[in-house]
Design a protein around this motif. Structure first.
Motif, short mmCIF file in Angstrom:
data_model
loop_
_atom_site.label_atom_id
_atom_site.label_comp_id
_atom_site.label_asym_id
_atom_site.label_seq_id
_atom_site.Cartn_x
_atom_site.Cartn_y
_atom_site.Cartn_z
N LEU A 69 31.76 44.77 42.08
CA LEU A 69 31.34 43.77 41.10
C LEU A 69 32.54 43.23 40.32
O LEU A 69 32.64 42.02 40.08
N ILE A 70 33.46 44.11 39.94
CA ILE A 70 34.66 43.68 39.21
C ILE A 70 35.49 42.74 40.08
O ILE A 70 35.90 41.65 39.65
N VAL A 71 35.74 43.16 41.32
CA VAL A 71 36.54 42.34 42.23
C VAL A 71 35.84 41.03 42.54
O VAL A 71 36.47 39.95 42.53
N GLY A 72 34.54 41.07 42.79
CA GLY A 72 33.81 39.86 43.13
C GLY A 72 33.79 38.85 41.99
O GLY A 72 34.01 37.65 42.22
N LEU A 73 33.52 39.31 40.78
CA LEU A 73 33.49 38.40 39.63
C LEU A 73 34.87 37.80 39.35
O LEU A 73 34.99 36.60 39.10
N ALA A 74 35.90 38.65 39.39
CA ALA A 74 37.26 38.15 39.15
C ALA A 74 37.67 37.15 40.23
O ALA A 74 38.25 36.10 39.94
N GLN A 130 51.24 49.02 43.82
CA GLN A 130 50.48 49.95 44.64
C GLN A 130 49.08 49.40 44.90
O GLN A 130 48.54 48.65 44.08
N PRO A 131 48.48 49.74 46.04
CA PRO A 131 47.11 49.28 46.32
C PRO A 131 46.15 49.66 45.20
O PRO A 131 46.09 50.80 44.77
N SER A 132 45.41 48.68 44.73
CA SER A 132 44.49 48.89 43.61
C SER A 132 43.50 47.72 43.60
O SER A 132 43.52 46.85 44.48
N LEU A 133 42.66 47.69 42.58
CA LEU A 133 41.72 46.58 42.45
C LEU A 133 42.46 45.25 42.25
O LEU A 133 41.99 44.20 42.69
N LEU A 134 43.61 45.31 41.58
CA LEU A 134 44.39 44.09 41.35
C LEU A 134 44.85 43.47 42.66
O LEU A 134 44.77 42.25 42.86
N THR A 135 45.33 44.30 43.58
CA THR A 135 45.78 43.78 44.87
C THR A 135 44.60 43.27 45.70
O THR A 135 44.73 42.30 46.44
N ALA A 138 43.78 39.80 44.42
CA ALA A 138 44.75 38.82 44.91
C ALA A 138 44.45 38.44 46.35
O ALA A 138 44.47 37.25 46.73
N GLY A 139 44.15 39.43 47.18
CA GLY A 139 43.82 39.13 48.57
C GLY A 139 42.53 38.36 48.72
O GLY A 139 42.43 37.44 49.54
N HIS A 140 41.54 38.69 47.93
CA HIS A 140 40.24 38.01 48.03
C HIS A 140 40.32 36.58 47.52
O HIS A 140 39.62 35.69 48.01
N VAL A 141 41.16 36.34 46.50
CA VAL A 141 41.34 34.95 46.03
C VAL A 141 41.95 34.10 47.15
O VAL A 141 41.53 32.96 47.38
N PHE A 142 42.92 34.66 47.84
CA PHE A 142 43.53 33.96 48.98
C PHE A 142 42.48 33.64 50.03
O PHE A 142 42.47 32.55 50.62
N LEU A 143 41.56 34.57 50.27
CA LEU A 143 40.53 34.38 51.29
C LEU A 143 39.42 33.44 50.83
O LEU A 143 38.89 32.65 51.64
N ALA A 144 39.04 33.49 49.56
CA ALA A 144 37.90 32.73 49.07
C ALA A 144 38.26 31.31 48.64
O ALA A 144 37.37 30.46 48.53
N VAL A 206 37.99 44.03 55.52
CA VAL A 206 39.31 44.29 56.07
C VAL A 206 40.38 44.30 54.98
O VAL A 206 41.17 45.26 54.86
N LEU A 207 40.43 43.25 54.16
CA LEU A 207 41.43 43.20 53.08
C LEU A 207 41.22 44.36 52.10
O LEU A 207 42.19 44.99 51.66
N ALA A 208 39.96 44.63 51.76
CA ALA A 208 39.69 45.72 50.82
C ALA A 208 40.11 47.07 51.40
O ALA A 208 40.60 47.94 50.68
N PHE A 209 39.95 47.25 52.70
CA PHE A 209 40.32 48.51 53.33
C PHE A 209 41.82 48.75 53.25
O PHE A 209 42.27 49.86 52.99
N PHE A 210 42.60 47.68 53.44
CA PHE A 210 44.06 47.81 53.41
C PHE A 210 44.59 47.91 51.97
O PHE A 210 45.59 48.58 51.73
N LEU A 211 43.94 47.23 51.03
CA LEU A 211 44.51 47.07 49.70
C LEU A 211 43.83 47.90 48.62
O LEU A 211 44.19 47.80 47.46
N ALA A 212 42.84 48.73 49.00
CA ALA A 212 42.04 49.42 48.00
C ALA A 212 42.75 50.61 47.38
O ALA A 212 42.62 50.87 46.18
#
Length: 267
Positions: A69-74, A130-135, A138-144, A206-212
Motif C-alpha cells: 500500500l505504501i509503495v502503491g500510493l507513493a 540498499q534495496p528497500s521500499l524507496l528503491t 523508484a522502480g515502480h515510478v519508472f514502470l508506471a 519482478v522489480l519488487a523481487f529484485f529491489l525489496a
C-alpha cells in the motif's frame, strides 16, 4: 459485407476461446479458496471460510500488505504528478525532440522487466542505496509513468485550449488558470491515472523481487508462500481478494476515463 457476415461467427468463437484461455484459470482461484482441503484438485472436500479467517492472523502477510500500500500510493502520486506535466507538454506544445521524448517515456513498456530490475539493482547499489521500499518506489515510478502519460495525454488531447486563453484574457495568471480551469477539466483523467498506476504498482512482482531487500511487497510474499503446500489455501484466499480489488480499481479507473471523455465532448 456478406463475407464479413460469414466470418462473424468464426470471429466470435475465436474471441470466446481466447478469453476462456486467459481467464478460466483465474476463475478456479476463488473456487479452490473455499475448499476445506489443502489439496488443489477436484472433487472439493467441503466448503469453508477458514482460509479467509486465517488471513487476519498472518502478521507477515499484513506487513507485506502495508508495504504494498505504501509503495502503491507513493508510486501513484509521483507518476501521476510527473505524467500530468509531461502529458501537457506533449499535447499542448511543439518542441524539438518531442517525438523521441514521447518514445523514451513509453520505453519501459517494451523493455523486459528482468532487464530493468537487474539494471536498477546494480545502479542503486553503486549509488550506495540498499534495496528497500524507496528503491521499489523508484522502480515502480519508472514502470508506471508510461501509463500515467498515456491516460493524461488523452485527457489533454480532448481539452479545449480556448478555455485557458479565455482565462488569460480575463486577467488570470498561468498558475491560477492551471488550478481553476485546467485541473478541474482533466480531474477525471488524473483520478483514472492514479488508480491505474496504483494497480500496476500493487500487482508488480519482478522489480519488487529484485529491489525489496528485507521489506517484501505482497506479490513477493505470495511467491514465497506458494512453495509450501500447507500454506497454499491461504494464498488462494488472498489471491481471490486481490483479484476482486484489482477489478474494482480498474472499473473505477474506466468509469473516470469515460466520464472525462463525455465531459470533454460536451464542452
Amino acid at each position: 459485407m456478406t463475407r464479413l457476415q460469414h466470418l462473424r461467427p468464426g470471429l466470435g468463437s475465436y474471441a470466446a476461446a481466447y478469453l476462456a484461455f486467459l481467464y478460466l484459470p483465474v476463475l478456479f482461484l476463488p473456487v479452490f479458496s473455499f475448499n476445506a482441503g489443502t489439496i488443489v484438485a477436484f472433487p472439493l472436500t467441503g466448503f469453508t471460510f477458514q482460509w479467509y479467517e486465517k488471513l487476519a492472523e498472518a502478521d507477515a502477510l499484513l506487513g507485506a500488505l502495508g508495504n504494498s500500500l505504501i509503495v502503491g500510493l507513493a508510486t501513484a502520486v509521483i507518476s501521476t504528478a510527473i505524467g500530468l506535466f509531461a502529458a501537457r507538454a506533449f499535447a499542448r506544445h511543439s518542441f524539438f525532440g518531442r517525438g523521441p521524448a514521447e518514445g523514451l517515456v513509453m520505453l519501459p513498456l517494451v523493455i523486459p522487466g528482468i532487464i530493468v530490475a537487474s539494471s536498477m539493482l546494480v545502479l542503486f547499489i553503486n549509488m550506495g542505496l540498499q534495496p528497500s521500499l524507496l528503491t521499489i518506489i523508484a522502480g515502480h515510478v519508472f514502470l508506471a509513468l508510461p501509463f500515467a502519460v498515456s491516460i493524461l495525454k488523452s485527457s489533454f488531447d480532448q481539452f479545449d485550449g480556448s478555455l485557458e486563453e479565455a482565462a488569460y484574457d480575463l486577467g488570470e495568471t498561468v498558475v491560477g488558470t492551471f488550478r481553476r480551469v485546467t485541473l478541474p477539466v482533466v480531474a477525471p483523467g488524473i483520478v483514472s491515472s492514479f488508480l491505474v498506476t496504483f494497480t500496476v504498482s500493487f500487482d508488480e512482482f519482478v522489480l519488487a523481487f529484485f529491489l525489496a531487500g528485507n521489506e517484501p511487497t505482497l506479490p513477493v510474499y505470495i511467491w514465497s508462500q506458494i512453495r509450501f503446500p500447507a500454506k497454499l489455501p491461504n494464498t488462494l484466499a488472498l489471491g481471490t481478494l486481490l483479484i476482486l480489488g484489482s477489478i474494482l480499481l480498474l472499473l473505477a479507473a474506466e468509469y473516470f476515463r469515460r466520464r472525462a471523455e463525455r465531459s470533454s465532448a460536451s464542452r
